[in-house]
Design an enzyme around this catalytic site. Structure first.
Site, short mmCIF file in Angstrom:
data_model
loop_
_atom_site.label_atom_id
_atom_site.label_comp_id
_atom_site.label_asym_id
_atom_site.label_seq_id
_atom_site.Cartn_x
_atom_site.Cartn_y
_atom_site.Cartn_z
N LYS A 103 0.87 -1.18 0.00
CA LYS A 103 0.00 0.00 0.00
C LYS A 103 0.90 1.23 0.00
O LYS A 103 1.93 1.24 0.72
CB LYS A 103 -0.86 -0.05 1.27
CG LYS A 103 -1.83 1.10 1.46
CD LYS A 103 -2.67 0.88 2.73
CE LYS A 103 -3.70 1.94 2.95
NZ LYS A 103 -4.58 1.63 4.10
N SER A 132 -9.39 1.50 3.39
CA SER A 132 -8.60 2.31 2.50
C SER A 132 -7.53 1.54 1.72
O SER A 132 -6.94 2.09 0.80
CB SER A 132 -7.89 3.41 3.30
OG SER A 132 -6.98 2.84 4.22
N SER A 154 -9.43 -0.75 7.57
CA SER A 154 -8.95 -0.53 6.20
C SER A 154 -8.26 -1.72 5.55
O SER A 154 -7.97 -1.67 4.35
CB SER A 154 -8.00 0.67 6.17
OG SER A 154 -8.72 1.86 6.27
#
Lengths: 64, 468
Positions: B84, B159, B183
């Protein structure tokens, strides 16, 4: 929150300036106004009545 | 090498490790297969924010040479992964998917990156995220939002949006994500993969851009529970440079996988998804059906009542927004225009919270955590919803707004508990459904045991999206 439900640009700019947010556009100010309402709702949702003075924060100061 | 590209795309870490170690699968061919899949399909999914095939091939060649020389480092050796884009990889930008950090070059590796590199993993690139791990899906950022591989018109969840999309699309068998209010588990649920955050402090956060210090967890999205356990074996460990890191004895998190679950006590927190916030009927039915599968496997199931979901969420949101605002205050003052609209508004919510609000939220956190942990005297694991709804359309701002708070993940950021989202079927529109298993602190092995038993009894992880 009734008095803050309606967006008032001058008042919100005053709030922004008190927070040091001096570079906000009118659109940003609308967002700040909305966010302040969200923040107030979150404050209201905290079950503070359940707290006693002895209830300490989740993270407390500890010596290493 | 017999496997074709499609088979390699959905190879799990455990299977890949066996083949690579036995020299039946070349890490270079494996990497090339996934690279060509990304090149073919990611233009329509946007999982990668920065795709690095040249690094992947160099890593794969190194892994192959070492393995051919008899030096197999472990399960991730020669296996592709992604990060990420809030996780540092030395020399590459860490942008947090934001114009604010578009020129931010990481000076060193994050702790998890160091571990993956030392394990011989093959780095494929940086993955899309909601801006600063909070604001999305957004169309006003320098890069487009990731799309759901099961239906590209739909949201991935976030997220860790690119991590969920890349894993579900067969671009990677594992992607690192972060989880402050859910997330990792949200994109896992909405993309039909497994997402797990371990106990707070078990995986180092060093080198991962913070959203909220006391709620942030780093973890992996994988396609299977056993792969999740394999990755946790690698990522877990004390790091003196992370103030929240906790020393723990070494543990094999795969150790209980394959054991039956007869007699295990499962507490179903049904009021979270059937009363406090009522889930979409298809999601609710899938969670209830998962409970029956576990009962059928011999678990002792009973309902568990704890504080209402809204109390946990209020505490999570107050702490998250206050800590996040402290991090972003200066940038919001100097360059508010560099944030996407959703992120800016979410961070502004922290501006008007008071010190007393924040402290009271942390005091309530201590109470809720203690109350929740006491439940484990009578149960072994808890089960509840992850997301309350299947993925909505990515371009429907009202639907994204509506579903944003309809979830039962953030309670376990408040309590710091290990929690995992497991696939539980599909909606009538073909979108993934899932549920969440939660354990007492440091009982990750038990969590994996229950998740693996459910996974083995159901077909969900064997289905894959058709990318077209």
């Amino acid at each position: 929150m009734a008095d803050t439900d309606v967006f008032d640009e001058a008042r919100t700019r005053q709030l922004a300036e008190s927070l040091g947010l001096t570079r906000l556009t009118p659109d940003h100010l609308k967002q700040l106004h909305k966010a302040a309402a969200v923040s107030a709702a979150r404050r209201g949702a905290l079950d503070n009545a359940a707290l006693t003075p002895a209830d300490e924060p989740a993270h407390v100061f500890r010596l290493p | 090498m017999a496997a074709d590209h499609e088979e390699l795309a959905y190879l799990g870490i455990a299977e890949a490790a066996l083949l690579i170690r036995g020299r039946k699968l070349s890490p270079v061919e494996y990497a090339q297969a996934l690279i060509s899949r990304v090149e073919r399909h990611d233009g329509r999914i946007n999982a990668f924010l920065r795709f690095t095939p040249e690094i992947a091939l160099a890593d794969a060649r190194r892994a192959e040479a070492e393995i051919m020389a008899g030096h197999w480092r472990g399960a991730m050796h020669g296996v592709p992964y992604g990060l990420k884009d809030i996780v540092d990889y030395a020399g590459l930008p860490t942008t947090a998917h934001s114009a604010v950090l578009k020129d931010n070059i990481a000076p060193s590796d994050a702790a998890v990156t160091q571990k993956l590199r030392a394990a011989g993993g093959v780095f494929m690139g940086k993955l899309a995220t909601h801006e600063f791990a909070t604001g999305g899906p957004s169309f006003d950022l320098p890069w487009p939002p990731a799309r759901n591989p099961w239906n590209r018109d739909h949201f991935t969840g976030g997220s860790s949006s690119g991590s969920g999309a890349a894993t579900a699309a067969g671009f990677l068998p594992m992607a690192i994500g972060s989880d402050t209010g859910g997330s990792i588990r949200n994109p896992a649920t909405l993309c039909g993969v497994t997402g797990m955050k371990a106990s707070y402090g078990l995986v180092s956060r060093r080198g991962v851009f913070p959203l909220a210090y006391t709620l942030d967890h780093v973890g992996a999205l994988t396609r299977t529970v056993s792969d999740s356990a394999i990755v946790l074996n690698l990522l877990a460990g004390h790091d003196a440079a992370d103030p929240g890191s906790m020393p723990r004895p070494a543990c094999d998190y795969t150790g209980q996988i394959g054991r039956d679950i007869r007699g295990l006590r499962i507490g179903v927190i049904r009021h979270f998804y059937a009363e406090d916030i009522v889930a979409d009927p298809e999601m609710l039915a899938a969670i209830d059906a998962a409970v029956e599968v576990l009962r059928g496997l011999g678990a002792q199931v009973r309902e568990l009542r704890i504080a209402p979901l809204q109390q946990y969420m209020a505490v999570n949101r107050a702490i998250l927004t206050a800590e996040a605002y402290a991090i972003h205050q200066q940038w919001l003052r100097e360059r508010p225009q560099d944030y996407g609209a959703i992120t800016r508004e979410r961070f502004f919510a922290g501006a008007t919270l008071t010190a007393a609000d924040y402290i009271n939220a942390t005091r309530l956190r201590a109470k809720l955590t203690s109350q929740f942990h006491q439940q484990f005297e009578d149960i072994d694991v808890a089960l509840t919803a992850s997301a309350h709804d299947p993925a909505c359309r990515i371009d429907d701002a009202a639907a994204n707004d509506y579903t944003y708070g309809r979830q039962a993940r953030s309670p376990f950021n408040v309590t710091g508990s290990p929690a995992m989202s497991v696939p539980a079927g599909f909606s009538s529109k073909g979108l993934p459904l899932g549920f969440q298993i939660v354990a007492a602190p440091h009982q990750e092995a038990l969590l994996f045991r229950v998740g693996a038993a459910y996974e083995a009894a159901t077909p969900w992880t064997r289905r894959h999206p058709v990318l077209g």
